[in-house]
Motif scaffolding. Structure first.
Motif, short mmCIF file in Angstrom:
data_model
loop_
_atom_site.label_atom_id
_atom_site.label_comp_id
_atom_site.label_asym_id
_atom_site.label_seq_id
_atom_site.Cartn_x
_atom_site.Cartn_y
_atom_site.Cartn_z
N THR A 82 119.41 15.37 68.79
CA THR A 82 120.38 14.77 69.69
C THR A 82 121.17 15.83 70.44
OG1 THR A 82 120.59 12.84 68.23
CG2 THR A 82 122.37 13.21 69.83
N ARG A 83 121.56 16.89 69.73
CA ARG A 83 122.29 17.99 70.39
C ARG A 83 121.43 18.65 71.47
NH1 ARG A 83 124.45 19.41 65.05
NH2 ARG A 83 122.74 20.89 64.85
N LEU A 84 120.15 18.88 71.16
CA LEU A 84 119.27 19.50 72.13
C LEU A 84 119.09 18.60 73.36
CD1 LEU A 84 116.53 20.96 69.75
CD2 LEU A 84 118.28 22.23 71.00
N THR A 85 118.95 17.31 73.14
CA THR A 85 118.81 16.39 74.26
C THR A 85 120.08 16.36 75.11
OG1 THR A 85 117.30 15.03 72.93
CG2 THR A 85 118.26 14.01 74.88
N ALA A 86 121.24 16.35 74.46
CA ALA A 86 122.50 16.36 75.20
C ALA A 86 122.65 17.63 76.03
CB ALA A 86 123.68 16.22 74.23
N THR A 87 122.19 18.76 75.48
CA THR A 87 122.22 20.02 76.23
C THR A 87 121.37 19.92 77.48
OG1 THR A 87 122.52 21.24 74.15
CG2 THR A 87 121.82 22.50 76.08
N LEU A 88 120.18 19.35 77.33
CA LEU A 88 119.29 19.20 78.49
C LEU A 88 119.89 18.27 79.53
CD1 LEU A 88 116.63 19.78 79.87
CD2 LEU A 88 115.60 17.93 78.56
N VAL A 89 120.55 17.21 79.11
CA VAL A 89 121.21 16.32 80.06
C VAL A 89 122.24 17.09 80.88
CG1 VAL A 89 122.81 14.36 80.24
CG2 VAL A 89 120.82 14.21 78.73
N GLY A 90 123.02 17.93 80.25
CA GLY A 90 124.00 18.74 80.97
C GLY A 90 123.34 19.68 81.96
N ILE A 91 122.22 20.30 81.57
CA ILE A 91 121.50 21.21 82.46
C ILE A 91 120.98 20.46 83.69
CG2 ILE A 91 119.41 22.63 82.67
CD1 ILE A 91 119.81 23.41 79.74
N ILE A 92 120.47 19.26 83.48
CA ILE A 92 119.94 18.48 84.60
C ILE A 92 121.05 18.08 85.56
CG2 ILE A 92 118.85 16.28 85.20
CD1 ILE A 92 117.22 16.50 82.63
N VAL A 93 122.20 17.68 85.03
CA VAL A 93 123.33 17.32 85.90
C VAL A 93 123.74 18.52 86.76
CG1 VAL A 93 125.75 16.66 85.93
CG2 VAL A 93 124.16 15.49 84.39
N LEU A 94 123.83 19.70 86.15
CA LEU A 94 124.15 20.91 86.91
C LEU A 94 123.11 21.18 87.98
CD1 LEU A 94 125.49 23.53 84.35
CD2 LEU A 94 126.71 22.51 86.26
N PHE A 95 121.84 20.96 87.64
CA PHE A 95 120.77 21.20 88.61
C PHE A 95 120.92 20.29 89.82
CE2 PHE A 95 116.77 19.76 90.40
CZ PHE A 95 116.17 20.95 90.77
N LEU A 96 121.16 19.00 89.56
CA LEU A 96 121.26 18.05 90.67
C LEU A 96 122.44 18.38 91.58
CD1 LEU A 96 120.46 14.74 88.75
CD2 LEU A 96 118.95 16.02 90.27
#
Length: 380
Positions: free
Chosen positions: A230-244
């Motif tokens: 879950t922590r790894l998935t949440a980290t990826l969600v943050g990275i994607i938001v920054l990318f967009l």
């Protein structure tokens, strides 16, 4: 209007460019360089064994290169805009190498999103595709493909009494290449990551509910593993938001493609106040985007934060296994009995090899005489 210390006024756009390119962008990028160096120091340690950390390592390398280039490009666009050598850097290093590093970042984010979705949605396929070997293969393919794809950006400009467009820049192939890059790595990637991000957020909600169920059933080992994922998935969600927020606009604002995508090939528009303001805002967002992954890792991943503390304190980390690794526990009797048996054999061998003390038999029992004397060989 602002003044440069004399009676000559400076336009607002010039003042904003001075502040952004000489102060904000270099400062943020310098923090990004330090953050990505720490990312690499932590992610390359033996304790970070999950396949997703290989993608994060590749992302850290690409972001480190991008932050270095953005740092020097800020200087090139700001205080040293008229310098010949800074123009050479902008044309022959930043535009080409920066395009390669950003392409690597984009492709890596896409592939790590695919890896997460497979792991969450299809557990059987995860055994084949969500492995360290597969992650290494994917990352090793991303680098050469990114280099080949971005070769045209080394051929688009020359430095000759300023930065000038080449015949290749005005050609049809270059225009087509810009549109392909925008559709594939800009618009297409943004749409894919937006949908993927939505699915990841939904999976996070399911994970939280599942964790509560496991915790109520006292299935602590499964709950711990799910918490890590879950922590790894949440980290990826943050990275994607920054990318967009930070990456997508750069495809429209970059010198390589702005004239083609926005102004229909009219390069004179690149000196307009509207484009300069747009590019200034995008440059700041880009610097923030490539500099913030370290903050995300620390905020959303307690294991990463713990490793950062050890690196900063120069402590040698104790070997830790991933939550998915096998451990010797009470529920693993075969391995537990083997370990206990080996320990018993070593202790027996040590007692047999040790010489008997005076008054003590080889079997380890106290002799009657010594017992009579009080156990230490002296009269009571």
């Amino acid at each position: 209007m602002t003044y440069n210390g004399t009676t000559e006024p400076i336009s607002d756009i010039l003042f904003m460019e001075y502040v952004a390119y000489n102060i904000i962008v270099p400062t943020v990028s310098a923090c990004g360089v330090l953050g990505n160096i720490l990312n690499l120091l932590v992610l390359t340690r033996g304790q970070m064994k999950a396949p997703i950390y290989i993608y994060f390592t590749t992302l850290a390398v690409a972001d480190l290169v991008t932050c270095l280039l953005v740092f020097f490009s800020g200087i090139a666009k700001g205080a040293a805009a008229a310098s010949f050598w800074w123009q050479v850097f902008e044309v022959y290093f930043y535009l080409g190498i920066g395009s390669i590093s950003t392409t690597v970042s984009i492709a890596t984010i896409v592939m790590v999103t695919v890896e997460r979705l497979i792991l969450i949605r299809n557990g059987q396929s995860a055994k084949t595709y969500c492995t360290r070997e597969m992650a290494w293969r994917v990352c090793l393919v991303i680098f050469p493909v990114s280099i080949v794809f971005n070769i045209p950006y080394f051929l688009a400009f020359v430095v000759d009494d300023g930065i000038q467009e080449t015949h290749f820049y005005r050609g049809q192939y270059y225009q087509i290449h810009n549109w392909i890059r925008f559709v594939v790595f800009g618009l297409g990637t943004a749409l894919f990551l937006a949908v993927g991000n939505l699915l990841l957020i939904l999976s996070l909600r399911q994970s939280y509910r599942h964790r509560k169920t496991l915790l109520s059933q006292r299935k602590l080992r499964e709950e711990k593993r799910l918490k890590e994922q879950t922590r790894l998935t949440a980290t990826l969600v943050g990275i994607i938001v920054l990318f967009l927020i930070g990456e997508f606009p750069t495809h429209l604002a970059s010198r390589q493609s702005a004239a083609t995508l926005i102004y229909g090939g009219d390069t004179s528009q690149l000196s307009s106040d509207g484009y300069r303001t747009f590019k200034l805002v995008v440059s700041v967002l880009m610097a923030v985007h490539y500099s913030c992954n370290f903050i995300l890792y620390c905020a959303l991943n307690s294991k990463f934060l713990s490793m950062v503390s050890r690196v900063l304190l120069c402590l040698r980390a104790e070997p830790e296994l991933e939550t998915s690794d096998m451990r010797v526990t009470a529920s693993d009797p075969a391995r537990g009995m083997n370990v206990r048996a080996q320990g018993a054999r070593r202790m027996s061998a040590g007692r047999a090899a040790a010489p008997a003390a005076p008054g003590q038999t080889g079997s380890g029992h106290i002799s009657p005489l010594k017992a009579h004397l009080g156990g230490n060989g002296h009269a009571l």
